[in-house]
Structures are given as structure tokens and as C-alpha cells.
Design a protein around this motif. Structure first.
Motif, PDB file in Angstrom:
ATOM      1  N   GLU A 202      10.814  10.298   4.202  1.00  0.00           N
ATOM      2  CA  GLU A 202      11.710  11.227   3.513  1.00  0.00           C
ATOM      3  C   GLU A 202      12.374  12.174   4.501  1.00  0.00           C
ATOM      4  O   GLU A 202      13.574  12.426   4.434  1.00  0.00           O
ATOM      5  CB  GLU A 202      10.954  12.003   2.435  1.00  0.00           C
ATOM      6  N   LYS A 203      11.594  12.684   5.447  1.00  0.00           N
ATOM      7  CA  LYS A 203      12.148  13.592   6.460  1.00  0.00           C
ATOM      8  C   LYS A 203      13.181  12.871   7.330  1.00  0.00           C
ATOM      9  O   LYS A 203      14.241  13.415   7.644  1.00  0.00           O
ATOM     10  CB  LYS A 203      11.023  14.146   7.326  1.00  0.00           C
ATOM     11  N   ALA A 204      12.872  11.645   7.709  1.00  0.00           N
ATOM     12  CA  ALA A 204      13.754  10.885   8.603  1.00  0.00           C
ATOM     13  C   ALA A 204      15.039  10.410   7.925  1.00  0.00           C
ATOM     14  O   ALA A 204      16.099  10.389   8.550  1.00  0.00           O
ATOM     15  CB  ALA A 204      12.997   9.680   9.174  1.00  0.00           C
ATOM     16  N   TYR A 205      14.969  10.042   6.651  1.00  0.00           N
ATOM     17  CA  TYR A 205      16.095   9.361   6.011  1.00  0.00           C
ATOM     18  C   TYR A 205      16.695  10.065   4.803  1.00  0.00           C
ATOM     19  O   TYR A 205      17.613   9.528   4.190  1.00  0.00           O
ATOM     20  CB  TYR A 205      15.663   7.944   5.592  1.00  0.00           C
ATOM     21  N   GLN A 206      16.226  11.254   4.460  1.00  0.00           N
ATOM     22  CA  GLN A 206      16.664  11.884   3.209  1.00  0.00           C
ATOM     23  C   GLN A 206      18.175  12.027   3.087  1.00  0.00           C
ATOM     24  O   GLN A 206      18.707  11.950   1.985  1.00  0.00           O
ATOM     25  CB  GLN A 206      15.976  13.228   3.021  1.00  0.00           C
ATOM     26  N   TYR A 207      18.880  12.227   4.187  1.00  0.00           N
ATOM     27  CA  TYR A 207      20.338  12.403   4.131  1.00  0.00           C
ATOM     28  C   TYR A 207      21.100  11.153   4.562  1.00  0.00           C
ATOM     29  O   TYR A 207      22.322  11.182   4.639  1.00  0.00           O
ATOM     30  CB  TYR A 207      20.761  13.577   5.003  1.00  0.00           C
ATOM     31  N   GLU A 208      20.391  10.079   4.846  1.00  0.00           N
ATOM     32  CA  GLU A 208      21.015   8.882   5.406  1.00  0.00           C
ATOM     33  C   GLU A 208      20.962   7.664   4.501  1.00  0.00           C
ATOM     34  O   GLU A 208      21.630   6.681   4.784  1.00  0.00           O
ATOM     35  CB  GLU A 208      20.336   8.520   6.738  1.00  0.00           C
ATOM     36  N   ILE A 209      20.131   7.679   3.460  1.00  0.00           N
ATOM     37  CA  ILE A 209      19.921   6.470   2.671  1.00  0.00           C
ATOM     38  C   ILE A 209      21.212   5.989   2.014  1.00  0.00           C
ATOM     39  O   ILE A 209      22.086   6.809   1.734  1.00  0.00           O
ATOM     40  CB  ILE A 209      18.810   6.659   1.613  1.00  0.00           C
TER      41      ILE A 209
ATOM     42  N   ALA B  99       0.823  -1.207   0.000  1.00  0.00           N
ATOM     43  CA  ALA B  99       0.000   0.000   0.000  1.00  0.00           C
ATOM     44  C   ALA B  99       0.858   1.259   0.000  1.00  0.00           C
ATOM     45  O   ALA B  99       0.436   2.300  -0.464  1.00  0.00           O
ATOM     46  CB  ALA B  99      -0.910  -0.010   1.222  1.00  0.00           C
ATOM     47  N   SER B 100       2.074   1.173   0.489  1.00  0.00           N
ATOM     48  CA  SER B 100       2.948   2.333   0.587  1.00  0.00           C
ATOM     49  C   SER B 100       3.776   2.554  -0.674  1.00  0.00           C
ATOM     50  O   SER B 100       4.732   3.292  -0.656  1.00  0.00           O
ATOM     51  CB  SER B 100       3.888   2.161   1.783  1.00  0.00           C
ATOM     52  N   SER B 101       3.421   1.904  -1.759  1.00  0.00           N
ATOM     53  CA  SER B 101       4.126   2.005  -3.047  1.00  0.00           C
ATOM     54  C   SER B 101       5.543   1.446  -2.968  1.00  0.00           C
ATOM     55  O   SER B 101       6.399   1.846  -3.718  1.00  0.00           O
ATOM     56  CB  SER B 101       4.182   3.456  -3.531  1.00  0.00           C
ATOM     57  N   SER B 102       5.783   0.570  -2.054  1.00  0.00           N
ATOM     58  CA  SER B 102       7.093  -0.080  -1.984  1.00  0.00           C
ATOM     59  C   SER B 102       6.913  -1.537  -2.388  1.00  0.00           C
ATOM     60  O   SER B 102       5.822  -1.968  -2.707  1.00  0.00           O
ATOM     61  CB  SER B 102       7.668   0.043  -0.581  1.00  0.00           C
ATOM     62  N   PHE B 103       7.980  -2.281  -2.378  1.00  0.00           N
ATOM     63  CA  PHE B 103       7.922  -3.675  -2.767  1.00  0.00           C
ATOM     64  C   PHE B 103       8.458  -4.535  -1.653  1.00  0.00           C
ATOM     65  O   PHE B 103       9.333  -4.127  -0.912  1.00  0.00           O
ATOM     66  CB  PHE B 103       8.756  -3.915  -4.031  1.00  0.00           C
ATOM     67  N   SER B 104       7.937  -5.718  -1.548  1.00  0.00           N
ATOM     68  CA  SER B 104       8.419  -6.684  -0.581  1.00  0.00           C
ATOM     69  C   SER B 104       9.064  -7.821  -1.350  1.00  0.00           C
ATOM     70  O   SER B 104       8.430  -8.415  -2.206  1.00  0.00           O
ATOM     71  CB  SER B 104       7.255  -7.203   0.257  1.00  0.00           C
ATOM     72  N   ALA B 105      10.308  -8.077  -1.064  1.00  0.00           N
ATOM     73  CA  ALA B 105      11.000  -9.197  -1.683  1.00  0.00           C
ATOM     74  C   ALA B 105      11.082 -10.283  -0.635  1.00  0.00           C
ATOM     75  O   ALA B 105      11.729 -10.115   0.373  1.00  0.00           O
ATOM     76  CB  ALA B 105      12.393  -8.786  -2.136  1.00  0.00           C
TER      77      ALA B 105
ATOM     78  N   ASN C 203       6.610   8.595   1.005  1.00  0.00           N
ATOM     79  CA  ASN C 203       6.073   8.845   2.340  1.00  0.00           C
ATOM     80  C   ASN C 203       6.838  10.021   2.962  1.00  0.00           C
ATOM     81  O   ASN C 203       8.047   9.903   3.201  1.00  0.00           O
ATOM     82  CB  ASN C 203       6.237   7.583   3.186  1.00  0.00           C
ATOM     83  N   PRO C 204       6.163  11.148   3.256  1.00  0.00           N
ATOM     84  CA  PRO C 204       6.848  12.324   3.800  1.00  0.00           C
ATOM     85  C   PRO C 204       7.593  12.066   5.113  1.00  0.00           C
ATOM     86  O   PRO C 204       8.659  12.643   5.347  1.00  0.00           O
ATOM     87  CB  PRO C 204       5.719  13.341   4.006  1.00  0.00           C
ATOM     88  N   GLU C 205       7.074  11.185   5.954  1.00  0.00           N
ATOM     89  CA  GLU C 205       7.751  10.874   7.224  1.00  0.00           C
ATOM     90  C   GLU C 205       9.079  10.162   6.971  1.00  0.00           C
ATOM     91  O   GLU C 205      10.086  10.461   7.602  1.00  0.00           O
ATOM     92  CB  GLU C 205       6.851  10.021   8.115  1.00  0.00           C
TER      93      GLU C 205
END
Length: 143
Positions: free
Chosen positions: A99-106, A33-39, A95-97
Motif C-alpha cells: 500500500e505504501k509503495a503503490y497507493q498512488y500508482e495503481i 496467503a497474502s489474501s490475493s489471487f493467482s490466475a 499488505n502495508p508495504e
């Protein structure tokens, strides 16, 4: 012996990974639902108790490199096997949350604890080989 090639929707061919049929487990990529994928490997056990989340975004070369190493590391056997681990890949731009939490850490890799909370794992160097990535993840999941 045949080879199966599976890639996420919209992923480049470099995101594909190989598994031999002799390894029995298959990978299924399911949109969430979050537009991500589960492998997730489908094995004889009904559900996986070991789960990882990878926070990434499109166009991130470090993210793509780690995804490729993870997908290969999950196919390796041995005492540090990750065959029963579920990997969920989350696009932080969806997801804005996140993005805010991880934008500089990914890329950020987290293990999902039994209560559903996440614990961020130590950053894996992009210079690590696949076998070392497998060992480090297996050790982190044992803690």
C-alpha cells in the motif's frame, strides 16, 4: 464448442472471462496467503517461467479495466501468446508495504525475474486495446 466462465471469489460478473474448450488451457484462481489471487493457466508444461504481478485494490476502476483486458489478452493466440504466463493479482490494501509503495500508482504491473525479484513494467494506457496490451506485455517479457 462449450464456453467456460470463471471469476475470482468476490469478483463481479464483469471480472469474469470466457475461454473456449478448444483452447485446452483452464484458469484456476487460488487464494494465496497474502489474501490475493493467482490466475494461472494450466497447460501441458508443469510450471510457468513467465510470471506477472498486478498490484491493485478494490474499487479502482483503472485496475478493474486492466484486469479485464489482461484476462482477455491471455486467451488470445498468435506469436505474442500469453497462454503460459502466470498472473498473480495482489490487493495492496492487504499488505502495508504494498500500500505504501503503490497507493498512488495503481494499477502496477510487474514481471517476476528468474531470481524472484520484480521489475515494474511501463504503465499501460487505459485506452489500449486488448491486442496491443498483449503485444506490449509479450515484448516486456522477452526483455
Amino acid at each position: 464448442m462449450g464456453i467456460a466462465v470463471v471469476a475470482a471469489a468476490g469478483a463481479s460478473s464483469s471480472m469474469a472471462f470466457l475461454r473456449t474448450r478448444a483452447q485446452r488451457a483452464r484458469w484456476v484462481l487460488t487464494p494465496l496467503a497474502s489474501s490475493s489471487f493467482s490466475a494461472k493457466p494450466i497447460s501441458s508444461s508443469a510450471s510457468s517461467s513467465r510470471k506477472l504481478v498486478l498490484y491493485s485494490k478494490p474499487g479502482c476502476c483503472l485496475c478493474d479495466g486492466l484486469k479485464e483486458k489482461l484476462l482477455v489478452a491471455f486467451t488470445l493466440s498468435g506469436p505474442d501468446s500469453l497462454h503460459d504466463v502466470e498472473l498473480q493479482i495482489r490487493d495492496i490494501t492487504s499488505n502495508p508495504e504494498w500500500e505504501k509503495a503503490y497507493q498512488y500508482e495503481i494499477p502496477v504491473l510487474a514481471k517476476v525475474l528468474s531470481d524472484g525479484t520484480e521489475e515494474t513494467l511501463p504503465r499501460l494506457s487505459p485506452r489500449l486495446g486488448v491486442e496491443l496490451v498483449q503485444k506490449k506485455i509479450a515484448a516486456a517479457l522477452k526483455q
